[in-house]
Design an enzyme around this catalytic site. Sequence first.
Site, PDB file in Angstrom:
ATOM      1  N   GLY A  12      -2.493  -8.225  -7.128  1.00  5.36           N
ATOM      2  CA  GLY A  12      -2.091  -9.309  -6.231  1.00  5.36           C
ATOM      3  C   GLY A  12      -3.183 -10.346  -6.069  1.00  5.36           C
ATOM      4  O   GLY A  12      -4.339 -10.093  -6.384  1.00  5.36           O
ATOM      5  N   ARG A  33       0.444  -6.996 -13.226  1.00  9.48           N
ATOM      6  CA  ARG A  33       0.206  -5.589 -12.855  1.00  9.48           C
ATOM      7  C   ARG A  33       0.227  -4.692 -14.097  1.00  9.48           C
ATOM      8  O   ARG A  33       0.543  -3.510 -14.024  1.00  9.48           O
ATOM      9  CB  ARG A  33       1.239  -5.142 -11.830  1.00  9.48           C
ATOM     10  N   ASP A  43      -7.716  -1.234  -6.892  1.00  7.69           N
ATOM     11  CA  ASP A  43      -7.837   0.125  -7.417  1.00  7.69           C
ATOM     12  C   ASP A  43      -7.343   0.261  -8.854  1.00  7.69           C
ATOM     13  O   ASP A  43      -8.022   0.842  -9.698  1.00  7.69           O
ATOM     14  CB  ASP A  43      -7.058   1.106  -6.528  1.00  7.69           C
ATOM     15  N   THR A  74     -10.702  -6.827  -2.216  1.00  7.04           N
ATOM     16  CA  THR A  74     -10.068  -6.239  -1.045  1.00  7.04           C
ATOM     17  C   THR A  74     -10.390  -7.056   0.198  1.00  7.04           C
ATOM     18  O   THR A  74     -11.555  -7.194   0.568  1.00  7.04           O
ATOM     19  CB  THR A  74     -10.480  -4.767  -0.832  1.00  7.04           C
ATOM     20  N   ASP A  76      -9.568  -6.053   2.960  1.00  7.71           N
ATOM     21  CA  ASP A  76      -9.666  -5.042   4.018  1.00  7.71           C
ATOM     22  C   ASP A  76     -11.104  -4.751   4.444  1.00  7.71           C
ATOM     23  O   ASP A  76     -11.327  -4.084   5.447  1.00  7.71           O
ATOM     24  CB  ASP A  76      -9.015  -3.738   3.559  1.00  7.71           C
ATOM     25  N   ASP A 116     -13.165  -2.728   3.150  1.00  4.54           N
ATOM     26  CA  ASP A 116     -13.289  -1.267   3.211  1.00  4.54           C
ATOM     27  C   ASP A 116     -14.205  -0.686   2.135  1.00  4.54           C
ATOM     28  O   ASP A 116     -13.942   0.370   1.576  1.00  4.54           O
ATOM     29  CB  ASP A 116     -11.898  -0.622   3.130  1.00  4.54           C
ATOM     30  N   ARG A 122       5.360 -12.175  28.234  1.00  9.13           N
ATOM     31  CA  ARG A 122       5.579 -11.037  27.348  1.00  9.13           C
ATOM     32  C   ARG A 122       4.276 -10.554  26.727  1.00  9.13           C
ATOM     33  O   ARG A 122       3.304 -11.299  26.617  1.00  9.13           O
ATOM     34  CB  ARG A 122       6.538 -11.416  26.217  1.00  9.13           C
ATOM     35  N   ARG A 126      -4.572  -1.364   5.779  1.00  9.47           N
ATOM     36  CA  ARG A 126      -4.235  -0.003   5.361  1.00  9.47           C
ATOM     37  C   ARG A 126      -4.996   1.044   6.172  1.00  9.47           C
ATOM     38  O   ARG A 126      -4.691   1.255   7.325  1.00  9.47           O
ATOM     39  CB  ARG A 126      -4.482   0.188   3.860  1.00  9.47           C
TER      40      ARG A 126
END
Length: 200
Positions: A10, A71, A102, A125, A127, A129, A162, A171
Site C-alpha cells: 500500500g 502486491r 512485511d 509503517t 504505525d 512500531d 455527544r 494495529r
Amino acid sequence: MKVGMLTGGGDCPALNAVIRGVVRTISNAGGECYGLLEGWRGAIEGNAIPLHPSKTDEIVDKGGTILGSSRTNPYKNRENVTKLLESFKRLGLDALVAIGGDDTLGVARRLYEEENFPTVGVPKTIDNDLSCTDYTFGFDTSINIVMEAVDRLRTTAESHRRVIVVETMGRHAGWIACFSGIATAADFILVPEQPVDIER
C-alpha cells in the site's frame, strides 16, 4: 554501482521523500539509481527507469509513489524468482533498495538469504512500531491527519453534547492513538498495549 529501488504494498505518506533521499545518497556516492516500476512486478519484468537527482528533487512533497506499487510476491511462483534475478542481471544491478511492509521486506530478506543478492530494506509503517528508531516515515503525517479530523469533529460533539470515539490506525501499536490523543486533548486514550478498564 547500479542500485535498483522499488516500492511495494500500500501507499504511505513520505514514500516519494524516501525515493528522493535514496537517489541523492546513491548519486552523491557516484552510483546510479534505477526505479523498478510497480513493486516486485517491475522487478520480475525488468521494467525500470533511470532516477536522477534532477528528476526527483520536486517529488518530496507529493503523495503516493512515483514508482507505483503492487502486491506481487515473486516467491508465490518460484519461476518469478528466476525471472527477477535475470532482470537484475540484464539491468546490471549490484544491489536493491526495497521500500515496503512485511510482505515486501520478507521477499527482500529471502533474496539476500537465499540468493545472496545485496539488499537494503526500508520499513514502511505509519504505525511507528519499530524499535531502534524515533519515528518511522509517515507517522508525523498520520498524527496531523488525525488532529485535523478531531478538530472538525469537536464542534459537532460540542453542538450535540455527544461523546465521539475516534479510531486510528496502528494495529498492535498505540503510537498514533497516543500522540494524536495527547495533541487533541482527548478525554481518554485507549491503546492496545494496555488493558482497558471499561468501568473507569
